[in-house]
Every structure is written in C-alpha cells, then in structure tokens.
Design a protein around this motif. Structure first.
Motif, PDB file in Angstrom:
ATOM      1  N   ASP A  19      11.960 -25.101 -16.200  1.00 13.17           N
ATOM      2  CA  ASP A  19      12.156 -25.531 -14.717  1.00 13.17           C
ATOM      3  C   ASP A  19      10.851 -26.326 -14.390  1.00 13.17           C
ATOM      4  O   ASP A  19      10.109 -26.300 -14.426  1.00 13.17           O
ATOM      5  N   ALA A  21      11.369 -27.916 -11.090  1.00 13.82           N
ATOM      6  CA  ALA A  21      10.753 -27.796  -9.937  1.00 13.82           C
ATOM      7  C   ALA A  21      12.164 -27.144  -9.429  1.00 13.82           C
ATOM      8  O   ALA A  21      13.056 -26.804  -9.246  1.00 13.82           O
ATOM      9  N   GLU A  22      11.417 -26.247  -7.976  1.00 12.80           N
ATOM     10  CA  GLU A  22      12.257 -25.662  -7.027  1.00 12.80           C
ATOM     11  C   GLU A  22      12.092 -26.594  -5.965  1.00 12.80           C
ATOM     12  O   GLU A  22      11.179 -25.957  -5.145  1.00 12.80           O
ATOM     13  N   PRO A  24      14.009 -25.927  -2.272  1.00  8.72           N
ATOM     14  CA  PRO A  24      15.250 -24.796  -2.122  1.00  8.72           C
ATOM     15  C   PRO A  24      15.784 -26.103  -1.049  1.00  8.72           C
ATOM     16  O   PRO A  24      15.649 -26.727  -0.318  1.00  8.72           O
ATOM     17  N   ASP A  45       9.562 -31.100  -3.693  1.00  8.01           N
ATOM     18  CA  ASP A  45       9.296 -32.179  -4.878  1.00  8.01           C
ATOM     19  C   ASP A  45      11.140 -32.924  -4.982  1.00  8.01           C
ATOM     20  O   ASP A  45      12.149 -31.964  -4.637  1.00  8.01           O
ATOM     21  N   GLN A  99      14.761 -32.438  -1.724  1.00 13.19           N
ATOM     22  CA  GLN A  99      14.864 -30.779  -0.649  1.00 13.19           C
ATOM     23  C   GLN A  99      15.903 -32.305   0.270  1.00 13.19           C
ATOM     24  O   GLN A  99      15.833 -32.689   0.329  1.00 13.19           O
TER      25      GLN A  99
END
Length: 103
Positions: A19, A21-22, A24, A45, A99
C-alpha cells in the motif's frame, strides 16, 4: 517524500500488495511531457511513476532543494504538503495517481 524501486518489491505470497497511499476520490492519469511543471503542493498524497524516460523530481526538505532522478519503475510518493516540481530529462511518460482536483 518517499522513493521506491518497483523492481525491489516482493511478497510472501502471489499478489502481495504494498500500500503506497490512500487517496479518496482519486484520479489516475498518464502524462506526456518534455517540459517542467511548476512548484506546487498537492491537497492529498500523490503517487508518481515514470513509465518511459527520466524525470528529475525537485523537492524541498528542511528548506533545502533536493533532486532525485526517477527512471522507469522508480516511484515517488509525495505526501500532502510536500512542495515539489517535476523536470523531465527529454520526453517522459508518467503515471500519476492523486486526489481528484489536485493541481
């Protein structure tokens, strides 16, 4: 900023994931460029992967400008608030995941 070599990633089992980066409400874009972008800071990120060519990633660390050469397979993770600018070395193709609405 984090810099990774994709070729060095292995796992304990098939399809083991790292993983990075998260993000949304993300966008995934393939960019072509032969000119620098501009200094900027992303709202979230950003994962930046050079697919073809080379890119010098300039970023600020402790008030000092640093440069990291990105070649195919080299991954840059810019966290929210990291000030940076990409300078291609000739033409380059770059995969960017960020993002939605980021600059």
């Amino acid at each position: 900023m984090q810099f990774l070599d994709a070729a060095e990633h292995t796992g304990t089992h098939p399809w083991a994931a790292l993983d990075l980066a998260e993000i949304p409400d993300a966008t995934v874009r393939l960019h072509w460029t032969d000119a620098p972008y501009r200094w900027h800071v992303n709202d979230g990120d950003e994962a930046f992967v050079v697919l073809d060519g080379a890119v010098d990633m300039h970023y600020k660390h402790g008030g000092e400008v640093m440069v990291e050469r990105l070649t195919p397979g080299r991954i840059c993770i810019a966290e929210a608030g990291d000030e940076h600018v990409a300078h291609p070395v000739g033409a380059a193709r770059i995969l960017v995941v960020e993002q939605r609405g980021s600059v």
